[in-house]
Design an enzyme around this catalytic site. Structure first.
Site, PDB file in Angstrom:
ATOM      1  N   ASN A   9       0.880  -1.173   0.000  1.00  0.00           N
ATOM      2  CA  ASN A   9       0.000   0.000   0.000  1.00  0.00           C
ATOM      3  C   ASN A   9       0.914   1.219   0.000  1.00  0.00           C
ATOM      4  OD1 ASN A   9      -1.831   1.987   0.419  1.00  0.00           O
ATOM      5  ND2 ASN A   9      -2.714   1.112   2.288  1.00  0.00           N
ATOM      6  N   ARG A  83      -2.510  -2.287  -3.451  1.00  0.00           N
ATOM      7  CA  ARG A  83      -3.742  -1.541  -3.240  1.00  0.00           C
ATOM      8  C   ARG A  83      -3.675  -0.303  -4.132  1.00  0.00           C
ATOM      9  NH1 ARG A  83      -5.026   3.141   0.876  1.00  0.00           N
ATOM     10  NH2 ARG A  83      -7.229   3.378   0.371  1.00  0.00           N
ATOM     11  N   HIS A 171     -13.002   2.594  -0.212  1.00  0.00           N
ATOM     12  CA  HIS A 171     -13.015   1.570   0.847  1.00  0.00           C
ATOM     13  C   HIS A 171     -13.658   0.268   0.351  1.00  0.00           C
ATOM     14  CE1 HIS A 171     -13.066   4.896   4.172  1.00  0.00           C
ATOM     15  NE2 HIS A 171     -11.840   4.462   3.979  1.00  0.00           N
ATOM     16  N   HIS A 198     -17.807   1.576   7.650  1.00  0.00           N
ATOM     17  CA  HIS A 198     -16.356   1.526   7.852  1.00  0.00           C
ATOM     18  C   HIS A 198     -15.950   2.857   8.485  1.00  0.00           C
ATOM     19  CE1 HIS A 198     -12.079   0.591   6.732  1.00  0.00           C
ATOM     20  NE2 HIS A 198     -12.033   1.899   6.916  1.00  0.00           N
ATOM     21  N   LEU A 199     -15.583   2.819   9.770  1.00  0.00           N
ATOM     22  CA  LEU A 199     -15.325   4.058  10.505  1.00  0.00           C
ATOM     23  C   LEU A 199     -13.891   4.090  11.012  1.00  0.00           C
ATOM     24  CD1 LEU A 199     -18.601   3.853  12.653  1.00  0.00           C
ATOM     25  CD2 LEU A 199     -18.315   4.939  10.414  1.00  0.00           C
ATOM     26  N   GLY A 200     -13.042   4.857  10.320  1.00  0.00           N
ATOM     27  CA  GLY A 200     -11.647   5.004  10.745  1.00  0.00           C
ATOM     28  C   GLY A 200     -11.283   6.468  10.618  1.00  0.00           C
ATOM     29  N   ARG A 231     -11.761  15.293   7.330  1.00  0.00           N
ATOM     30  CA  ARG A 231     -12.578  15.622   6.146  1.00  0.00           C
ATOM     31  C   ARG A 231     -13.997  15.987   6.556  1.00  0.00           C
ATOM     32  NH1 ARG A 231     -11.233  10.234   2.849  1.00  0.00           N
ATOM     33  NH2 ARG A 231      -9.465   9.922   4.216  1.00  0.00           N
ATOM     34  N   MET A 275     -10.746   9.956  17.436  1.00  0.00           N
ATOM     35  CA  MET A 275     -11.978   9.753  18.196  1.00  0.00           C
ATOM     36  C   MET A 275     -11.718   9.442  19.663  1.00  0.00           C
ATOM     37  SD  MET A 275     -15.176   9.944  18.088  1.00  0.00           S
ATOM     38  CE  MET A 275     -16.056   9.738  16.547  1.00  0.00           C
ATOM     39  N   GLY A 324     -15.397   1.802  14.443  1.00  0.00           N
ATOM     40  CA  GLY A 324     -16.512   0.841  14.406  1.00  0.00           C
ATOM     41  C   GLY A 324     -16.219  -0.427  15.188  1.00  0.00           C
ATOM     42  N   GLU A 325     -14.930  -0.853  15.184  1.00  0.00           N
ATOM     43  CA  GLU A 325     -14.579  -2.094  15.877  1.00  0.00           C
ATOM     44  C   GLU A 325     -14.378  -1.880  17.365  1.00  0.00           C
ATOM     45  OE1 GLU A 325     -11.106  -3.756  13.844  1.00  0.00           O
ATOM     46  OE2 GLU A 325     -12.062  -3.239  11.946  1.00  0.00           O
ATOM     47  N   ASN A 326     -13.950  -0.657  17.741  1.00  0.00           N
ATOM     48  CA  ASN A 326     -13.525  -0.433  19.133  1.00  0.00           C
ATOM     49  C   ASN A 326     -14.484   0.337  20.009  1.00  0.00           C
ATOM     50  OD1 ASN A 326     -10.799  -1.563  19.355  1.00  0.00           O
ATOM     51  ND2 ASN A 326     -10.426  -0.199  17.634  1.00  0.00           N
ATOM     52  N   GLU A 376      -8.366  -5.705   5.113  1.00  0.00           N
ATOM     53  CA  GLU A 376      -8.113  -5.282   3.734  1.00  0.00           C
ATOM     54  C   GLU A 376      -6.916  -6.024   3.136  1.00  0.00           C
ATOM     55  OE1 GLU A 376      -8.665  -1.275   5.400  1.00  0.00           O
ATOM     56  OE2 GLU A 376      -9.398  -0.731   3.410  1.00  0.00           O
TER      57      GLU A 376
HETATM   58  P1  ADP Z   1      -7.300   4.297   9.313  1.00  0.00           P
HETATM   59  O1  ADP Z   1      -8.560   4.797   8.678  1.00  0.00           O
HETATM   60  O2  ADP Z   1      -6.164   5.273   9.224  1.00  0.00           O
HETATM   61  O3  ADP Z   1      -6.923   2.880   8.937  1.00  0.00           O
HETATM   62  P2  ADP Z   1      -8.257   3.179  11.815  1.00  0.00           P
HETATM   63  O4  ADP Z   1      -9.239   2.305  11.112  1.00  0.00           O
HETATM   64  O5  ADP Z   1      -7.182   2.524  12.605  1.00  0.00           O
HETATM   65  O6  ADP Z   1      -7.604   4.259  10.879  1.00  0.00           O
HETATM   66  O7  ADP Z   1      -9.113   4.115  12.800  1.00  0.00           O
HETATM   67  C1  ADP Z   1      -8.531   5.153  13.523  1.00  0.00           C
HETATM   68  C2  ADP Z   1      -9.601   5.762  14.411  1.00  0.00           C
HETATM   69  O8  ADP Z   1     -10.085   4.749  15.311  1.00  0.00           O
HETATM   70  C3  ADP Z   1      -9.103   6.913  15.248  1.00  0.00           C
HETATM   71  O9  ADP Z   1     -10.049   7.978  15.249  1.00  0.00           O
HETATM   72  C4  ADP Z   1      -9.029   6.289  16.632  1.00  0.00           C
HETATM   73  O10 ADP Z   1      -9.211   7.225  17.668  1.00  0.00           O
HETATM   74  C5  ADP Z   1     -10.220   5.354  16.579  1.00  0.00           C
HETATM   75  N1  ADP Z   1     -10.181   4.386  17.677  1.00  0.00           N
HETATM   76  C6  ADP Z   1      -9.306   3.401  17.891  1.00  0.00           C
HETATM   77  N2  ADP Z   1      -9.579   2.784  19.080  1.00  0.00           N
HETATM   78  C7  ADP Z   1     -10.659   3.410  19.607  1.00  0.00           C
HETATM   79  C8  ADP Z   1     -11.431   3.268  20.804  1.00  0.00           C
HETATM   80  N3  ADP Z   1     -11.150   2.326  21.699  1.00  0.00           N
HETATM   81  N4  ADP Z   1     -12.481   4.098  20.985  1.00  0.00           N
HETATM   82  C9  ADP Z   1     -12.774   5.054  20.084  1.00  0.00           C
HETATM   83  N5  ADP Z   1     -12.096   5.251  18.953  1.00  0.00           N
HETATM   84  C10 ADP Z   1     -11.037   4.441  18.712  1.00  0.00           C
END
Ligand code: ADP
Length: 407
Positions: A9, A83, A171, A198-200, A231, A275, A324-326, A376
């Site tokens: 990537n 990628r 994505h 998909h929330l990152g 963004r 976040m 989304g995962e955390n 991914e």
């Molecule tokens: P990318 O899009 O760069 O791959 P990621 O998918 O790793 O990034 O997501 C990064 C985001 O996830 C950041 O905003 C980070 O704060 C958030 N994040 C990671 N762990 C947690 C958590 N335990 N609670 C809330 N947000 C989290």
């Protein structure tokens, strides 16, 4: 059959790479950053859990790959998967040849920051591994199944026909993997109607019907749609003329502001685009952080509600990506805006799921809600393998065709 795939990537000054070894079922990761500068380094390549941090002053992409891959001498890849953010009209992963390279180049105006960097990575790996098959896996490809009423903008037609102005979506690798894996977990592999979130740092939603993308929140570029780290997501398009007329800003300044200074960072008055930091600040009473989180969740819920129009039936929702995962908190806040869809979150189940864990978090009375960690890299490796296998089959079939004889 490719037993090990090197997934690349490539960004403008960084390369994330991972070697996926099918037999041993493990991965080796590396990150080269600050390329072209004094501070260029390679981090995190671990063979047998050995951490690595190598200073490679002024190294370019090729040098960084050379140094990184030297550490993996015992694990030569069988194929390479790249990628690529924008594939223009390409609908699937492709074996890289001159024609595909030209297509990636042609899509550069649509992804000016990403596609040139991918081309540098492709050139570097072609020079390092001239004999290996290389495959391009596009972020946009999964969304090429969207119907025209979902991908066209209501602007003059020639902008679409002559200049490719349409919604492409991004994505795609993540939405494809998560919807496939999620529907498998739900017992209806690639069947039914699902929403994915998909929330990152970048975020997007997607509506998937019977395994195919039918709509998504990102558009011509990855700026459209949800509130993201830096963004803005959707704004009134007239914001541009407002800022030009009243503040004298040109399009480049506006573009930079919308891409780099907005989203969670802008809403929180430059506190953070992260976040986790915002949740902590909000707990400590920071009102800007509290509002930023609320706007993020509300706009996400609105997007999911809108995308559900693309689905004949709604079976459920999959959360993925770092947030989304955390974050049980963000998932709960978002679902609170969608009660009329019949979603019922199981708060206890929601609270126990952390990164890397997949699981169901609804109480079984309405559409399903799942957390599905994205993969991914794994998806790119799988697509790379299947393109290479197909190529081998095609070549074998051609060889076994009887020679044409003159009548
Ligand atoms: P990318 O899009 O760069 O791959 P990621 O998918 O790793 O990034 O997501 C990064 C985001 O996830 C950041 O905003 C980070 O704060 C958030 N994040 C990671 N762990 C947690 C958590 N335990 N609670 C809330 N947000 C989290």
């Amino acid at each position: 059959m490719s037993k090990s795939v090197l997934v690349i990537n490539c960004g403008s000054s960084s390369i994330k790479f991972a070697l996926l070894l099918e037999e041993q079922n493990f991965r080796i990761h590396g990150l080269a950053e600050n390329l072209g500068t004094e501070n260029a380094r390679i981090k995190g390549v671990t063979v047998g859990n050995e951490p690595v941090d190598i200073h490679i002053p002024f190294a370019d992409h090729k040098k960084a790959l050379e140094v990184g891959l030297e550490r993996l001498a015992n694990y030569k890849p069988d194929a390479i998967g790249h990628r690529v953010v924008h594939g223009g009209s390409l609908t699937k992963a492709e074996l890289i040849n001159d024609e595909i390279i030209e297509k990636i180049r042609e899509a550069t105006p649509l992804a000016p920051l990403h596609n040139p960097a991918h081309l540098i990575g492709i050139e570097a790996t072609q020079r390092l591994f001239p004999d290996l098959p290389q495959v391009a896996v596009f972020d946009t490809a999964f969304h090429q199944t969207m119907p025209a009423h979902a991908y066209r903008y209501a602007v003059p037609k020639f902008l679409y026909t002559d200049f490719g102005v349409r919604r492409y979506g991004f994505h795609g690798t993540s939405h494809a993997y998560v919807s496939e894996r999620g529907s498998e977990l739900a017992g209806s592999f690639k069947q039914g109607g699902w929403l994915t979130a998909h929330l990152g740092n970048g975020s997007s939603t997607c509506a998937v019907w019977n395994g195919q993308s039918v709509d998504t929140s990102m558009g011509l570029t990855p700026l459209e749609g949800l509130v993201m780290g830096t963004r803005s997501g959707d704004v009134d398009p007239s914001l541009h003329s407002f800022l030009a007329a009243n503040l004298g800003w040109d399009v480049y300044k506006i573009d930079r502001m919308l891409n780099k200074e907005s989203g969670l960072l802008g809403l929180s008055d430059n506190l953070s685009n992260d976040m986790r930091t915002l949740i902590e600040a909000s707990e400590n009473g920071n009102e800007d952080a509290t509002l930023a989180i609320e706007v993020f969740c509300y706009r996400l819920a609105k997007s999911l509600a809108a995308l559900s129009c693309g689905l004949p039936r709604l079976d459920g929702l999959f959360f993925t990506g770092g947030i989304g995962e955390n974050s049980a908190y963000i998932r709960e806040k978002t679902m609170a805006y969608l009660p009329h869809f019949g979603f019922n979150l199981d708060k206890d189940a929601n609270n126990v799921l952390k990164r890397g864990t997949e699981g169901r978090i609804d109480n079984g009375t309405g559409p399903q809600i799942w957390v599905v960690p994205t993969d991914e890299e794994g998806r790119i490796a799988k697509e790379t393998q299947s393109v290479v296998e197909q190529e081998v089959e095609n070549t074998t079939a051609k060889k076994s065709e009887p020679e044409a004889t003159l009548a």
